[in-house]
Enzyme design. Sequence first.
Site, PDB file in Angstrom:
ATOM      1  N   ARG A  52       0.826  -1.219   0.000  1.00 55.40           N
ATOM      2  CA  ARG A  52       0.000   0.000   0.000  1.00 55.40           C
ATOM      3  C   ARG A  52       0.854   1.261   0.000  1.00 55.40           C
ATOM      4  NH1 ARG A  52      -3.295  -0.682   5.141  1.00 55.40           N
ATOM      5  NH2 ARG A  52      -1.323  -1.622   5.703  1.00 55.40           N
ATOM      6  N   ASN A  70      -6.024  -2.883   2.119  1.00 54.61           N
ATOM      7  CA  ASN A  70      -5.990  -4.333   2.248  1.00 54.61           C
ATOM      8  C   ASN A  70      -7.412  -4.856   2.362  1.00 54.61           C
ATOM      9  OD1 ASN A  70      -3.188  -4.521   2.247  1.00 54.61           O
ATOM     10  ND2 ASN A  70      -3.027  -4.581   4.484  1.00 54.61           N
TER      11      ASN A  70
END
Length: 127
Positions: A52, A70
């Site tokens: 990320r 996520n």
Amino acid sequence: MCPLPLAAAAVAAPRVPLRLLGRGLAAAMSTARPLTSVDYEVFGRVQGVCFRMYTEDEAKKIGVVGWVKNTSKGTVTGQVQGPEDKVNSMKSWLSKVGSPSSRIDRTNFSNEKTISKLEYSNFSIRY
């Protein structure tokens, strides 16, 4: 803890003239070029490998807006918006590059469409 991406570690935050602070990335990208939006989901070893953070860094480097997060099933999902050529660059990065420790098995793209204006003002990590 994830190491900083090279771009973030090597470059200090640029000074922005006060007169430009209100414009933002969305205003800068909303020129006459057609805008594209696409949803994505990345499969493979993409959690616990700073995926990320690297995605956010790459999106800002390319100049697109949107988000990444996520999922409970071990994937990473999100949305990218911007000029078509920049969105295509981000799609390629999400499919082939990722973070240094990640392994991308496949990336699914869906809901790709032309949009009249950006729905986000930056690229962010969602939790």
